[in-house]
Design a protein around this motif. Structure first.
Motif, PDB file in Angstrom:
ATOM      1  N   ALA A   1       0.832  -1.207   0.000  1.00 26.57           N
ATOM      2  CA  ALA A   1       0.000   0.000   0.000  1.00 26.57           C
ATOM      3  C   ALA A   1       0.867   1.258   0.000  1.00 26.57           C
ATOM      4  O   ALA A   1       0.556   2.240  -0.689  1.00 26.57           O
ATOM      5  CB  ALA A   1      -0.930  -0.014   1.209  1.00 26.57           C
ATOM      6  N   ALA A   2       1.953   1.246   0.755  1.00 26.30           N
ATOM      7  CA  ALA A   2       2.849   2.408   0.806  1.00 26.30           C
ATOM      8  C   ALA A   2       3.510   2.640  -0.550  1.00 26.30           C
ATOM      9  O   ALA A   2       3.662   3.793  -0.995  1.00 26.30           O
ATOM     10  CB  ALA A   2       3.910   2.202   1.890  1.00 26.30           C
ATOM     11  N   ALA A   3       3.903   1.574  -1.233  1.00 24.38           N
ATOM     12  CA  ALA A   3       4.511   1.702  -2.558  1.00 24.38           C
ATOM     13  C   ALA A   3       3.531   2.302  -3.559  1.00 24.38           C
ATOM     14  O   ALA A   3       3.903   3.138  -4.391  1.00 24.38           O
ATOM     15  CB  ALA A   3       4.992   0.339  -3.048  1.00 24.38           C
ATOM     16  N   ALA A   4       2.255   1.898  -3.472  1.00 26.68           N
ATOM     17  CA  ALA A   4       1.244   2.437  -4.381  1.00 26.68           C
ATOM     18  C   ALA A   4       0.986   3.913  -4.103  1.00 26.68           C
ATOM     19  O   ALA A   4       0.725   4.692  -5.030  1.00 26.68           O
ATOM     20  CB  ALA A   4      -0.044   1.642  -4.263  1.00 26.68           C
ATOM     21  N   ARG A   5       1.050   4.328  -2.831  1.00 29.18           N
ATOM     22  CA  ARG A   5       0.861   5.744  -2.504  1.00 29.18           C
ATOM     23  C   ARG A   5       2.022   6.589  -3.004  1.00 29.18           C
ATOM     24  O   ARG A   5       1.838   7.733  -3.429  1.00 29.18           O
ATOM     25  CB  ARG A   5       0.712   5.928  -0.986  1.00 29.18           C
ATOM     26  N   ALA A   6       3.228   6.042  -2.945  1.00 37.22           N
ATOM     27  CA  ALA A   6       4.417   6.818  -3.296  1.00 37.22           C
ATOM     28  C   ALA A   6       4.626   6.924  -4.802  1.00 37.22           C
ATOM     29  O   ALA A   6       5.165   7.922  -5.282  1.00 37.22           O
ATOM     30  CB  ALA A   6       5.649   6.185  -2.647  1.00 37.22           C
ATOM     31  N   ASP A   7       4.227   5.913  -5.540  1.00 39.34           N
ATOM     32  CA  ASP A   7       4.487   5.881  -6.976  1.00 39.34           C
ATOM     33  C   ASP A   7       3.442   4.991  -7.627  1.00 39.34           C
ATOM     34  O   ASP A   7       2.397   4.731  -7.041  1.00 39.34           O
ATOM     35  CB  ASP A   7       5.910   5.355  -7.236  1.00 39.34           C
ATOM     36  N   ALA A   8       3.733   4.514  -8.823  1.00 34.78           N
ATOM     37  CA  ALA A   8       2.817   3.602  -9.521  1.00 34.78           C
ATOM     38  C   ALA A   8       3.580   2.328  -9.838  1.00 34.78           C
ATOM     39  O   ALA A   8       4.085   2.148 -10.956  1.00 34.78           O
ATOM     40  CB  ALA A   8       2.283   4.241 -10.797  1.00 34.78           C
ATOM     41  N   PRO A   9       3.722   1.420  -8.859  1.00 35.56           N
ATOM     42  CA  PRO A   9       4.466   0.185  -9.118  1.00 35.56           C
ATOM     43  C   PRO A   9       3.819  -0.646 -10.223  1.00 35.56           C
ATOM     44  O   PRO A   9       2.607  -0.600 -10.429  1.00 35.56           O
ATOM     45  CB  PRO A   9       4.436  -0.545  -7.774  1.00 35.56           C
ATOM     46  N   ARG A  10       4.665  -1.392 -10.918  1.00 36.22           N
ATOM     47  CA  ARG A  10       4.204  -2.127 -12.101  1.00 36.22           C
ATOM     48  C   ARG A  10       4.681  -3.568 -12.061  1.00 36.22           C
ATOM     49  O   ARG A  10       5.708  -3.897 -11.458  1.00 36.22           O
ATOM     50  CB  ARG A  10       4.741  -1.471 -13.386  1.00 36.22           C
ATOM     51  N   LEU A  11       3.952  -4.421 -12.753  1.00 37.91           N
ATOM     52  CA  LEU A  11       4.365  -5.786 -13.047  1.00 37.91           C
ATOM     53  C   LEU A  11       4.173  -6.013 -14.539  1.00 37.91           C
ATOM     54  O   LEU A  11       3.274  -5.425 -15.161  1.00 37.91           O
ATOM     55  CB  LEU A  11       3.538  -6.792 -12.248  1.00 37.91           C
ATOM     56  N   VAL A  12       5.030  -6.842 -15.120  1.00 39.55           N
ATOM     57  CA  VAL A  12       4.970  -7.134 -16.547  1.00 39.55           C
ATOM     58  C   VAL A  12       4.095  -8.360 -16.784  1.00 39.55           C
ATOM     59  O   VAL A  12       4.235  -9.373 -16.088  1.00 39.55           O
ATOM     60  CB  VAL A  12       6.389  -7.388 -17.108  1.00 39.55           C
ATOM     61  N   LEU A  13       3.191  -8.282 -17.741  1.00 42.50           N
ATOM     62  CA  LEU A  13       2.335  -9.407 -18.105  1.00 42.50           C
ATOM     63  C   LEU A  13       2.996 -10.193 -19.234  1.00 42.50           C
ATOM     64  O   LEU A  13       3.558  -9.608 -20.168  1.00 42.50           O
ATOM     65  CB  LEU A  13       0.956  -8.913 -18.543  1.00 42.50           C
ATOM     66  N   ALA A  14       2.939 -11.522 -19.133  1.00 39.19           N
ATOM     67  CA  ALA A  14       3.632 -12.355 -20.112  1.00 39.19           C
ATOM     68  C   ALA A  14       2.849 -13.627 -20.385  1.00 39.19           C
ATOM     69  O   ALA A  14       1.998 -14.041 -19.597  1.00 39.19           O
ATOM     70  CB  ALA A  14       5.036 -12.691 -19.611  1.00 39.19           C
ATOM     71  N   VAL A  15       3.172 -14.246 -21.503  1.00 40.06           N
ATOM     72  CA  VAL A  15       2.544 -15.506 -21.917  1.00 40.06           C
ATOM     73  C   VAL A  15       3.647 -16.475 -22.331  1.00 40.06           C
ATOM     74  O   VAL A  15       4.714 -16.060 -22.796  1.00 40.06           O
ATOM     75  CB  VAL A  15       1.546 -15.267 -23.079  1.00 40.06           C
ATOM     76  N   ALA A  16       3.401 -17.760 -22.121  1.00 35.42           N
ATOM     77  CA  ALA A  16       4.378 -18.779 -22.504  1.00 35.42           C
ATOM     78  C   ALA A  16       3.665 -20.082 -22.804  1.00 35.42           C
ATOM     79  O   ALA A  16       2.549 -20.333 -22.326  1.00 35.42           O
ATOM     80  CB  ALA A  16       5.418 -18.998 -21.399  1.00 35.42           C
TER      81      ALA A  16
ATOM     82  N   PRO B   1       6.757 -11.160 -22.896  1.00 37.02           N
ATOM     83  CA  PRO B   1       6.001 -10.031 -22.341  1.00 37.02           C
ATOM     84  C   PRO B   1       5.050  -9.439 -23.375  1.00 37.02           C
ATOM     85  O   PRO B   1       5.438  -9.204 -24.521  1.00 37.02           O
ATOM     86  CB  PRO B   1       7.100  -9.028 -21.968  1.00 37.02           C
ATOM     87  N   PHE B   2       3.786  -9.222 -22.959  1.00 34.79           N
ATOM     88  CA  PHE B   2       2.822  -8.621 -23.871  1.00 34.79           C
ATOM     89  C   PHE B   2       2.172  -7.360 -23.310  1.00 34.79           C
ATOM     90  O   PHE B   2       1.388  -6.699 -23.998  1.00 34.79           O
ATOM     91  CB  PHE B   2       1.728  -9.623 -24.259  1.00 34.79           C
ATOM     92  N   GLY B   3       2.510  -6.988 -22.069  1.00 33.03           N
ATOM     93  CA  GLY B   3       1.903  -5.781 -21.501  1.00 33.03           C
ATOM     94  C   GLY B   3       2.367  -5.550 -20.082  1.00 33.03           C
ATOM     95  O   GLY B   3       3.315  -6.184 -19.590  1.00 33.03           O
TER      96      GLY B   3
END
Length: 246
Positions: free
Chosen positions: A158-173, A181-183
């Motif tokens: 929650a603190a990371a989301a308040r401070a910035d916009a954390p991201r994860l990469v979406l992928a298919v295999a 990675p596709f998004g």
């Protein structure tokens, strides 16, 4: 009715009832009860290399999303746990796409096994395979090395989301191929505890055209999630960052 169908139907009823009873006893979600939910965004770049045959994965797009990070057991604080990530893509005029992934290994032999870990940044896999035409696919969310760290506990997420916009990469295999990675999915404002409690995902029914869940894990997920939703008085498409039942 054929005997095999009768046995399967009876097993489905038994799983539904057992899940509902355990959910009422727990007075919360049976699976991943401790979590934090956020408004978010999914950006699809498109699938590199051969297309999957699923337009939502292959074609570029941008979607509002609801994102939930959770602990499976849950263990206290930053103790290791099977971590969960749920992403709902809101698609105007169509069913949402509910992508549910669990902490796992990245290697082919480990991507179908849920593995406990401490950090929320890492590899999450669907565990169960999907079919796209004749192709057998797995979907995943992978750590983004350029993203702010998500930390080791739900308050740190929650603190990371308040401070910035954390991201994860979406992928298919494929079952044995490398992740493609596709998004990406990014976290925004945190939703209230009430909104979090109202969320109900359907990882089997809320799939995009061209993608279908297969195998025994898909069957088990269908009936455990259905029983849990029924006990909570939720429906398969309730809640979300758009503030409506979509």
């Amino acid at each position: 009715m054929p005997p095999a169908a009768t046995v399967t139907d009876r097993a489905a009823v038994a799983v539904d009832r057992a899940t509902a009873a355990l959910t009422r006893l727990r007075r919360a979600r049976l699976l991943h009860p401790a979590g934090r939910s956020f408004a978010g965004e999914v950006v699809v770049w498109g699938t590199p290399g051969p297309p999957t045959g699923v337009p939502l994965l292959d074609d570029p797009g941008r979607f509002p999303a609801t994102v939930r990070l959770s602990k499976g057991v849950p263990t206290p604080g930053a103790w290791p746990d099977v971590l969960g990530l749920a992403v709902r893509l809101h698609r105007e005029g169509d069913r949402p796409f509910d992508l549910l992934v669990s902490s796992s290994g990245a290697a082919p032999l480990l991507r179908n096994l849920p593995l406990p870990r401490r950090r929320f940044a890492g590899t999450y896999s669907t565990i169960m395979p999907f079919r796209a035409g004749r192709r057998r696919l797995f979907l995943a969310a992978l750590a983004d090395p350029e993203s702010p760290d998500l930390g080791r506990s739900l308050p740190e997420v929650a603190a990371a989301a308040r401070a910035d916009a954390p991201r994860l990469v979406l992928a298919v295999a494929s079952a044995v191929g490398p992740w493609r990675p596709f998004g990406q999915v990014s976290l925004g404002a945190q939703l209230s505890a009430r909104d979090d409690a109202a969320l109900a995902f359907d990882p089997i029914g809320n799939l995009p055209p061209g993608l279908r869940a297969v195998g025994p894990i898909a069957w088990l997920r269908e009936h455990t999630y259905r029983g849990s939703r029924r006990a909570r008085g939720a429906v398969a498409q309730s809640g979300g960052s758009m503030g409506v039942t979509v």
